[in-house]
Design an enzyme around this catalytic site. Structure first.
Site, PDB file in Angstrom:
ATOM      1  N   GLY A  47       0.826  -1.202   0.000  1.00 23.64           N
ATOM      2  CA  GLY A  47       0.000   0.000   0.000  1.00 23.64           C
ATOM      3  C   GLY A  47       0.863   1.256   0.000  1.00 23.64           C
ATOM      4  O   GLY A  47       0.536   2.252  -0.656  1.00 23.64           O
ATOM      5  N   THR A  48       1.953   1.215   0.748  1.00 19.16           N
ATOM      6  CA  THR A  48       2.831   2.379   0.831  1.00 19.16           C
ATOM      7  C   THR A  48       3.364   2.754  -0.552  1.00 19.16           C
ATOM      8  O   THR A  48       3.369   3.928  -0.943  1.00 19.16           O
ATOM      9  CB  THR A  48       4.012   2.078   1.792  1.00 19.16           C
ATOM     10  OG1 THR A  48       3.467   1.732   3.063  1.00 19.16           O
ATOM     11  CG2 THR A  48       4.939   3.270   1.942  1.00 19.16           C
ATOM     12  N   SER A  57      -3.883  -2.719  -0.446  1.00 20.29           N
ATOM     13  CA  SER A  57      -2.794  -3.570   0.018  1.00 20.29           C
ATOM     14  C   SER A  57      -3.311  -4.988   0.273  1.00 20.29           C
ATOM     15  O   SER A  57      -4.383  -5.152   0.875  1.00 20.29           O
ATOM     16  CB  SER A  57      -2.230  -2.982   1.320  1.00 20.29           C
ATOM     17  OG  SER A  57      -1.299  -3.858   1.894  1.00 20.29           O
ATOM     18  N   GLY A  58      -2.531  -5.988  -0.148  1.00 18.23           N
ATOM     19  CA  GLY A  58      -2.979  -7.385  -0.024  1.00 18.23           C
ATOM     20  C   GLY A  58      -3.197  -7.854   1.403  1.00 18.23           C
ATOM     21  O   GLY A  58      -4.170  -8.552   1.702  1.00 18.23           O
ATOM     22  N   THR A  72      10.396  -7.394 -12.066  1.00 22.14           N
ATOM     23  CA  THR A  72       9.663  -8.631 -12.376  1.00 22.14           C
ATOM     24  C   THR A  72       8.531  -8.814 -11.376  1.00 22.14           C
ATOM     25  O   THR A  72       8.743  -8.727 -10.163  1.00 22.14           O
ATOM     26  CB  THR A  72      10.631  -9.830 -12.332  1.00 22.14           C
ATOM     27  OG1 THR A  72      11.661  -9.584 -13.283  1.00 22.14           O
ATOM     28  CG2 THR A  72       9.918 -11.129 -12.651  1.00 22.14           C
ATOM     29  N   CYS A  81       1.899   0.622  12.758  1.00 23.30           N
ATOM     30  CA  CYS A  81       3.131   1.289  12.361  1.00 23.30           C
ATOM     31  C   CYS A  81       3.575   2.306  13.392  1.00 23.30           C
ATOM     32  O   CYS A  81       4.668   2.818  13.310  1.00 23.30           O
ATOM     33  CB  CYS A  81       2.929   1.990  11.028  1.00 23.30           C
ATOM     34  SG  CYS A  81       2.020   0.998   9.879  1.00 23.30           S
TER      35      CYS A  81
HETATM   36  N1  PLP Z   1      -2.574   3.132   4.239  1.00 26.11           N
HETATM   37  C1  PLP Z   1      -3.324   2.735   5.274  1.00 26.11           C
HETATM   38  C2  PLP Z   1      -4.605   3.445   5.566  1.00 26.11           C
HETATM   39  C3  PLP Z   1      -2.916   1.657   6.060  1.00 26.11           C
HETATM   40  O1  PLP Z   1      -3.659   1.273   7.099  1.00 26.11           O
HETATM   41  C4  PLP Z   1      -1.689   1.019   5.749  1.00 26.11           C
HETATM   42  C5  PLP Z   1      -1.173  -0.077   6.617  1.00 26.11           C
HETATM   43  O2  PLP Z   1      -1.417  -0.100   7.813  1.00 26.11           O
HETATM   44  C6  PLP Z   1      -0.955   1.474   4.641  1.00 26.11           C
HETATM   45  C7  PLP Z   1      -1.427   2.529   3.912  1.00 26.11           C
HETATM   46  C8  PLP Z   1       0.326   0.834   4.259  1.00 26.11           C
HETATM   47  O3  PLP Z   1       0.121  -0.409   3.614  1.00 26.11           O
HETATM   48  P1  PLP Z   1       1.329  -1.450   3.507  1.00 26.11           P
HETATM   49  O4  PLP Z   1       1.529  -2.027   4.853  1.00 26.11           O
HETATM   50  O5  PLP Z   1       0.857  -2.467   2.503  1.00 26.11           O
HETATM   51  O6  PLP Z   1       2.497  -0.673   2.986  1.00 26.11           O
END
Ligand code: PLP
Length: 404
Positions: free
Chosen positions: A75-76, A207-208, A245, A333
């Site tokens: 997701g990041t 995000s998976g 890849t 996080c």
């Molecule tokens: N955005 C939100 C709202 C999230 O809750 C998170 C993860 O906690 C992320 C982004 C980041 O996703 P990833 O852990 O896949 O990088």
């Protein structure tokens, strides 16, 4: 669904268990189907078909065309790709509008853009505030959009409180003002229905590992016709939009998770919501002074963020853990940070009350029986901690000094 034995896992906004169907879908790609999807031989074409299927599964969940999906590592990365792409397209305007409650994936990137850190081009960044219930501040947002605005990035659902932003209306206003709109939907995908073909959203991140898929894979939706600059430019993969890849096994897992999430959407709004509501009302009834952080009406069905005056959230978590109950004191996080949650602070929650907050986030793998168990163990834990603390009783002078 998979559950670690004897655990009551209520931390699904941090990460979810990989669904058995997802593991099974991934397995062949970790064994015999190891081809590189860019190769023209049979194993390569087989891997490419795996990617095609996954792209279709993700598009089906989001209600968009598969060509609008590109796969990323998380997701990041999706968030960073969307925002830096818009900045790269910009003819020198460089103004990013976002909110104070975004996940660090967006917030820290915006901080880096504001400071021109890590080689980023310097941008003007406007972070709009939220109301006491975490709600979107329309006036501040409308005022912030100006002729120089490169992109607006506002999350769909907050990871800490579950509060939903009105993304359709935000996108409509952005469209009227000619501003591209990105939404971080990492917490919303699979929990609320969405049909992107009908929504004024230009880019969306997911995000998976938040939807019973594997970690280390994400996707970015880029509406057809949206100008785009890749973050990674080394190779031609993903139609030249994301070099490297493809992690075929992860992507296949994400696709399967998306298919499952689509099948489970109704359960999110019925079963999961019913369990969350039972947990929340049970706690509010049994723990004096407990309060919900964030407005309750426009919220994800799986999330409850509660504050317990007179105790530390971390202490509650540790004691819950001894009973096999997993929750969180904020976003996963930020557990390493001594700062109170930036989301709760932005909502005006006093720091001491923010420290006394606990987030429960459920999934379809939970059961009502588990919820009843939590309702048995949690109130005595809070009572015990309060008995040990000078701030422990709502009406103690020390507690009143913290939160009148
Ligand atoms: N955005 C939100 C709202 C999230 O809750 C998170 C993860 O906690 C992320 C982004 C980041 O996703 P990833 O852990 O896949 O990088």
């Amino acid at each position: 669904m998979n559950r670690m034995s004897n655990l009551i896992y209520l931390d699904n906004n941090a990460t979810t268990a990989v669904a058995p169907e997802v593991r099974e879908a991934m397995r062949p790609y970790l064994e015999d189907l190891y081809g590189n999807p860019s190769s023209i031989h049979t194993p390569g074409r087989t891997a490419a078909r795996g990617l095609d299927r996954a792209r279709q599964q993700v598009a089906d969940l989001l209600g968009c065309h598969p060509a609008e999906i590109l796969f990323t590592s998380c997701g990041t990365e999706s968030d960073e790709t969307a925002i830096t792409s818009a900045v790269a397209q910009d003819g020198g305007r460089r103004h990013v509008v976002t909110t104070r409650v975004e996940h660090p994936a967006v917030r820290n990137l915006c901080g880096a853009l504001a400071a021109g850190a890590h080689g980023r081009p310097v941008c003007r960044v406007t972070e709009i505030p939220v109301g006491a219930g975490g709600e979107f501040d329309w006036d501040a947002f409308a005022d912030a959009l100006d002729e120089g605005t490169t992109i607006a990035s506002c999350m769909w659902a907050n990871n800490e409180t579950g509060v939903l932003f009105p993304v359709e209306d935000i996108g409509t206003l952005c469209r009227d003002r000619g501003v591209p709109f990105h939404t971080d939907a990492v917490q919303a995908v699979g929990k609320v229905p969405m049909r992107l073909s009908d929504l004024p959203i230009d880019m969306l991140s997911l995000s998976g590992h938040k939807l019973h898929g594997p970690k280390g894979v994400g996707a970015l939706y880029v509406r057809r016709g949206t100008p785009f600059s890749p973050l990674l430019v080394g190779g031609h993969q993903e139609n030249g939009r994301r070099a490297g890849t493809e992690a075929v096994h992860q992507i296949v897992g994400l696709g399967q998770a998306a298919e499952l999430a689509k099948a489970n959407l109704d359960a999110e709004t019925t079963t999961v919501r019913a369990m969350r509501d039972r947990l929340e009302s049970g706690i509010l009834a049994a723990v004096s002074g407990a309060r919900v952080n964030g407005r309750r009406d426009r919220r994800l069905p799986n999330t409850s963020n509660l504050r317990f005056p007179g105790v530390e959230g971390e202490a509650v978590l540790l004691m819950l853990d001894t009973h096999g109950v997993c929750a969180s004191s904020g976003s996963a996080c930020t557990t390493a940070s001594p700062e109170p949650s930036h989301v709760l602070q932005a909502m005006g929650v006093p720091a001491a009350a923010a420290y006394g907050s606990v987030r429960f986030s459920l999934s379809v793998s939970n059961t009502m029986e588990e919820i009843e168990t939590v309702l048995e163990v949690l109130p005595p834990i809070v009572r015990r901690l309060r008995d040990m603390s000078p701030f422990g009783h709502e009406d103690s002078p020390a507690a009143k000094a913290i939160e009148p």
